[in-house]
Enzyme design. Sequence first.
Site, PDB file in Angstrom:
ATOM      1  CB  SER A  27      47.400 -11.489 -74.279  1.00 57.39           C
ATOM      2  OG  SER A  27      46.976 -11.047 -72.979  1.00 57.39           O
ATOM      3  CG  HIS A  56      42.744 -11.416 -74.994  1.00 57.46           C
ATOM      4  ND1 HIS A  56      42.449 -12.246 -74.690  1.00 57.46           N
ATOM      5  CD2 HIS A  56      43.605 -10.820 -74.120  1.00 57.46           C
ATOM      6  CE1 HIS A  56      43.099 -13.151 -74.130  1.00 57.46           C
ATOM      7  NE2 HIS A  56      43.809 -12.026 -73.745  1.00 57.46           N
ATOM      8  CG  ASP A  62      51.692  -9.285 -62.548  1.00 59.41           C
ATOM      9  OD1 ASP A  62      52.875  -9.913 -62.116  1.00 59.41           O
ATOM     10  OD2 ASP A  62      52.080  -9.049 -64.087  1.00 59.41           O
TER      11      ASP A  62
END
Length: 486
Positions: free
Chosen positions: A118, A365, A231
Amino acid sequence: YCTQCIHRFIKNVRMWHSHLTRALPAKTRQMDRGQLLVAIVTLCLAITVDGQADWVANLQQAINEGLARGYVSNTSDIQSVKPVPIPFSCEPYSLAPAQTVNELTPADIKVVAAIGDSLTAAMGAKACTVLTNLIEYRGVSWSIGGDDDISISGTMPNIIKKYNPGVIGYAIKTGSEDSANARFDQAVSGAIATDLWENQISALLQRMQQDTSVNMQTDWKVITVFVGGNDLCAFCKDQTVYSAANYAANVKYTLDLIKANFPRTFVNLVHTIDITEVGKLRGLWCDLVHSYVCKCGTTGSEADVAMTKQAAVDYRAALEDLINSGQYEADDFTVVIQPFSVGLTPPLKPDGEPDKSYFAPDCFHFSTKGHKEMAVGLWNNMLQPVGEKSTDWTLNQPVICPSASGPYFYTKKNSPAQKFGVNFASGENGQSRSSDLLPVYLGVGVGTGVLALVVVVLVVGVVIRKRRQKKAGERMPLVYHKSTDM
């Protein structure tokens, strides 16, 4: 943008009004119409983005939690939705066309592409509130966005345009990876390293091969690979699946596929960020988002956060070993680690508090300001010799201009030999280590009320997980040259 978003999804309001009303506890039904409208529109946004209709149970859970905690929104220090330009004073130049990847100049680049998660899809980059945080503003993505030009929107492809106005592949406007606007930005929100070779490379290959303006054999390409944040966010849940060895193995499989299927390619392999740094963005709202999308690295136990931080170091070291092996060096292909992201940490305001204007309303983000800084960091790394690349996320740094003494994008072969082998994970020179990796066989997460704020937390988390589920059978078959060395 917020107004456009509301208009875009308002057509679903009537259909979902009854579902929402039934889900609301009695206390919530006393909210004013503005809050209810925001909640409905947010729900419709989630449904439209993900194509799923099972949001009511999650909605009620989020509403109950938000009401119990008494959270309210505060987006007063969130950035405006405008893109951010990059000051540019370099003089464009041209040399003879590159014959090898070690002679590659910005003017030689015909095609740009990117894969990742993203952060490359630019989720929430131009969002003015959490309501629009789920939108992927790919046109302003640091590594692959091409909206407007560098005087308006600071992205790496927009810098390339100064040298080659005919460059193609950059994303524009908004949309998912399947949209026409995405072009060669095949990053998928929520992706982990496995998703790159399982889905994204084949999708990218299919788009390139079907684009008549691309000559796969003769056009020089830059592909930027950036993955690992998700991850790390799952690392404390399964330290084996998300180990550094498995991370490096999945990146290796991805690079093997790129090398076998994309000739004449310069690969930017960008180090994953230390996701624990995002945890410095504090507050009730930020903490709630972090607890849903990345608890391991932010709001988890002290031990979980510490092990996630160490995992980021281990991920980088594993990539250094992989690339220092030299197996991706060829006359028409190379992979170069770009480590500018190693030192990424939230910038501070004069009062010492983290400056949230560099981040989207979800505190996770990047905003357009953040994407601009990432773009400059990437570009400058590309023009710094291997072993001399900056590992700092320095704000408002000028772009490096190619010069007569350094006209090319730096590779291992055209960098000073004595600088090879620097390990950016530790900052020390070191030799490559070998690892035993199993071969792979391919088959193919509002400013107007409590309700909408908490809805988006669940929506972001669920959408990110759902978006990873791709149909491998619809992808272009890949050539796969299995290598046994590390």
